[in-house]
Design an enzyme around this catalytic site. Sequence first.
Site, short mmCIF file in Angstrom:
data_model
loop_
_atom_site.label_atom_id
_atom_site.label_comp_id
_atom_site.label_asym_id
_atom_site.label_seq_id
_atom_site.Cartn_x
_atom_site.Cartn_y
_atom_site.Cartn_z
N LYS A 212 47.16 20.37 96.45
CA LYS A 212 46.15 20.61 97.48
C LYS A 212 46.79 20.83 98.84
O LYS A 212 46.43 21.76 99.58
CB LYS A 212 45.19 19.42 97.54
N CYS A 266 40.62 21.09 106.38
CA CYS A 266 41.74 21.25 105.46
C CYS A 266 42.98 21.86 106.10
O CYS A 266 44.00 21.20 106.26
CB CYS A 266 41.31 22.09 104.26
#
Length: 430
Positions: A212, A266
């Site tokens: 991720k 993010c």
Amino acid sequence: MSFNTISVIGLGYIGLPTAAAFASRQKQVLGIDINAHAVETINRGDIHIVEPDLDRVVKTAVDGGYLRAATQPQAADAFLIAVPTPFKGEHQPDMAYVQAAAETIASVLKKGDLVILESTSPVGASEQMAAWLATARPDLSFPHQAGEQADIQVAYCPERVLPGQVMVELFKNDRVIGGMTTVCSQRACDLYNIFLEGECVVTNSRTAEMCKLTENSFRDVNIAFANELSLICAEQDINVWELIRLANRHPRVNILQPGPGVGGHCIAVDPWFIVAQNPEQARLIRMAREVNDGKPHWVLEQVQRQVADCLMRSNKRASELKIACLGLTFKPDIDDLRESPAVQVTKLIADWHQGSTLVVEPNVQQLPAKLQQSVTLVALDDALQQADVLVLLVDHRQFKTIDPASVNQPWIVDTKGVWRMRYSSCERDT
């Protein structure tokens, strides 16, 4: 073991769509959030965030009795933690929300339950979460203690969806499944396959955590290249938008578009998790973050140059001059302000400018707290009529449909190239 009841902890931009996805498959889903307003809104069948098609899915699920929300946890067969993971201090990961969520659900865990961490986290977060749970529940065993025979299964399964497309990508995209054991991974696959149309790709929890972070760091580095190009082109009197268009005609070149910086929870945050754990090795990743974090200050410099030119050519004093900032969200056509460079630019301008700072943001009804005392939220038409200087920060569809010929202001900073056909260089002085 089947999943009769699923609980999602954190009903934000990822948690609520995930809860709705399970509920759409007629599973009993309980969403938990400390925000009482969000809980009340969801239980009415409404939503408190902007995401296409989410309102329809939530209403159907609530009306059908498959989705409800609460502020306190209850027993379930699976728990998904989707809470914020910001950074603190010198860009150090802040796992306080994850720890609080883990300790909150610990009291209702029972043998056979599955706990999944979805929040973007540094490497080792799943193991840390399991340790927190074990401390709170010494009567149960966890994967780091009992391996495949653990009473509670733990996995890391990061989201990888695009805001504005969440209700499509949540179902269609492949899912990285990082269990602490093979049993954990299989149980997590069984859970996501309730609604997932993509593939469950299995690995271990540490690799899934790093995956991720890697995905978003890769994007951050590529955006930093485009943003650095925009700075260079401004110095060289080159239209960066034309340059990128020409360079991208090369069969193996695909340069992204520059902007006022990088936002969202993010991409603006995750690379720092790698840097924090690997400060000596993550040199390129650190530099990309610094390039992107520095872009808002460069935009302010361009605004200051436009204001100086405006004052020189007009009869106005600085206190009489109005600057309009178009857009606040971190990407177009959503309401998400998290880590938004547009918010940062607007704050920098308002703090510096002696006159009025106007803001147009069609996707929010209220300004964030940091801007409420220094800027005024106005309609687009009012901004176009009143402002002396325009600063385009987000390429919302409402802004892209503006006829450039109808924009009378000669003093413009266009960080997204929306009006690039009008000017030879959209980020230089006019």
